[in-house]
Design an enzyme around this catalytic site. Sequence first.
Site, short mmCIF file in Angstrom:
data_model
loop_
_atom_site.label_atom_id
_atom_site.label_comp_id
_atom_site.label_asym_id
_atom_site.label_seq_id
_atom_site.Cartn_x
_atom_site.Cartn_y
_atom_site.Cartn_z
N GLY A 11 6.12 -2.56 6.71
CA GLY A 11 5.94 -1.80 5.46
C GLY A 11 6.49 -0.41 5.70
CB ILE A 15 0.79 4.12 5.15
CG1 ILE A 15 -0.18 4.39 4.00
CG2 ILE A 15 0.04 4.28 6.48
CD1 ILE A 15 -1.41 3.49 3.97
CG ASP A 35 9.57 -2.54 2.97
OD1 ASP A 35 9.48 -3.46 2.11
OD2 ASP A 35 8.83 -1.55 2.96
CB ILE A 122 -3.18 0.05 7.28
CG1 ILE A 122 -3.10 0.61 8.70
CG2 ILE A 122 -3.64 1.15 6.32
CD1 ILE A 122 -2.26 1.89 8.83
NE ARG A 155 -10.18 9.33 2.71
CZ ARG A 155 -9.60 8.18 2.35
NH1 ARG A 155 -10.31 7.08 2.26
NH2 ARG A 155 -8.31 8.14 2.06
CG HIS A 179 -11.68 0.63 4.06
ND1 HIS A 179 -12.09 1.93 4.20
CD2 HIS A 179 -10.40 0.69 3.61
CE1 HIS A 179 -11.09 2.74 3.86
NE2 HIS A 179 -10.07 2.01 3.49
N1 APR Z 1 6.80 -7.58 4.47
C1 APR Z 1 7.03 -6.30 4.77
N2 APR Z 1 6.80 -5.29 3.91
C2 APR Z 1 6.34 -5.60 2.69
C3 APR Z 1 6.06 -6.93 2.32
C4 APR Z 1 6.32 -7.95 3.26
N3 APR Z 1 6.08 -9.24 2.99
N4 APR Z 1 5.60 -6.90 1.05
C5 APR Z 1 5.57 -5.61 0.65
N5 APR Z 1 6.03 -4.83 1.63
C6 APR Z 1 6.23 -3.36 1.63
C7 APR Z 1 6.63 -2.83 0.25
O1 APR Z 1 8.00 -3.15 -0.06
C8 APR Z 1 6.40 -1.33 0.44
O2 APR Z 1 7.56 -0.64 0.87
O3 APR Z 1 5.07 -2.64 1.92
C9 APR Z 1 5.31 -1.28 1.53
C10 APR Z 1 4.02 -0.62 1.07
O4 APR Z 1 4.29 0.71 0.86
P1 APR Z 1 3.64 1.55 -0.35
O5 APR Z 1 3.82 0.79 -1.63
O6 APR Z 1 4.18 2.93 -0.29
O7 APR Z 1 2.10 1.52 -0.01
P2 APR Z 1 1.28 2.43 1.04
O8 APR Z 1 0.74 3.62 0.35
O9 APR Z 1 2.09 2.60 2.26
O10 APR Z 1 0.02 1.46 1.32
C11 APR Z 1 0.18 0.18 1.90
O11 APR Z 1 -2.03 0.19 2.84
O12 APR Z 1 -3.88 1.58 2.49
C12 APR Z 1 -3.26 0.38 2.17
O13 APR Z 1 -4.07 -0.02 -0.05
C13 APR Z 1 -2.93 0.29 0.72
O14 APR Z 1 -2.53 -2.06 0.78
C14 APR Z 1 -1.90 -0.79 0.72
C15 APR Z 1 -1.15 -0.55 2.02
#
Ligand code: APR
Length: 312
Positions: A11, A15, A35, A122, A155, A179
């Site tokens: 991802g 984060i 990703d 996460i 927090r 959580h």
């Molecule tokens: N494999 C790899 N990456 C993926 C997949 C997958 N199968 N499916 C989705 N993603 C990627 C998305 O393309 C995106 O870039 O995961 C990323 C998530 O990034 P954000 O949308 O910016 O989310 P973020 O704020 O990083 O949070 C991610 O963590 O705290 C938790 O609730 C939150 O579940 C969420 C996760």
Amino acid sequence: MPTRKKIGLIGAGNIGGELARLVANKELGDVVLFDIPAKESFAKGKALDLEQNGSILGYDARIKGSSNWEDLRGADVLVVTAGIPRKPGQSRDDLVATNLPIIRDVANNAKKHCPDAFVIVISNPLDAMVYEYKRVTGCDKSRIVGMAGVLDSARFQLFLAREANVSVKDVRAMVLGGHGDDMVPVLSMTTINGVPVTTMIAKDKLHAMVERTRKGGGEIVGLMGTSAYYAPATAAVAMAEAYLLDQKRLLPCAAYLDGEYGYKDLFMGVPVIIGGGGVEKIIDIPLTDEEKGMLAKSAQSVQGIVDVVKKS
Ligand code: APR
């Protein structure tokens, strides 16, 4: 010849990017920012930006954007943020439908390509997603944890420090359980450098801070329109560092319970020693009857969502 550690970040979103920045800055190892194919060029762009950042900050970590699992082969640590974050008004549990297929996809690939990695999940709903990851991969319970307690405790510690008008460095608190909105800040063990917090902050104020902590993630989602990412990333990096540097830190983490605290076949936040062996030990701390009751309520909520996952 010694080689650098490899840290896979599954991802490359908010984060993931912050994780990459921290891992590189601390020189914990080289980073693969992974990703889906549709986001590969985004991941590559972020990775390049962060590598260029190293020229100024002076780190040599290699950061590679990728959507190819082959690039994760042999990873020492995987941090999984793949999924969709919350939008205002959503609970973490509302994310099951979207994030369950994603965590299954990640777990199936990770099992094939990096079975020996220490894994920190996460993605939300955290306790259910980490459960599912372990179920799909069949990995040992010492190799996998969920990141929630370090963040929730951070927090709570901040709110306590502000209220008592003391440095946040001196506040010691631990938030256990799931959580979710019924997580358990352990007041009986909360101190300001050893001084029981109850001698410095009035009960009603403490109660309000417990409630604010429980809704701490939602407060930020309400303000930003998406989930928090700075503190979540820092929390996960503290856990990864404890493993990579064999620090034997005692951190609240979602760990697989096999009878500890009276729970079986469930992930939930408990105090854990993290060192080179991964989850080296779960520490059984004496809780008050009230805290035990709160933990039971929280466990029930976690079990409810895990049951949904098991049926899906
Ligand atoms: N494999 C790899 N990456 C993926 C997949 C997958 N199968 N499916 C989705 N993603 C990627 C998305 O393309 C995106 O870039 O995961 C990323 C998530 O990034 P954000 O949308 O910016 O989310 P973020 O704020 O990083 O949070 C991610 O963590 O705290 C938790 O609730 C939150 O579940 C969420 C996760």
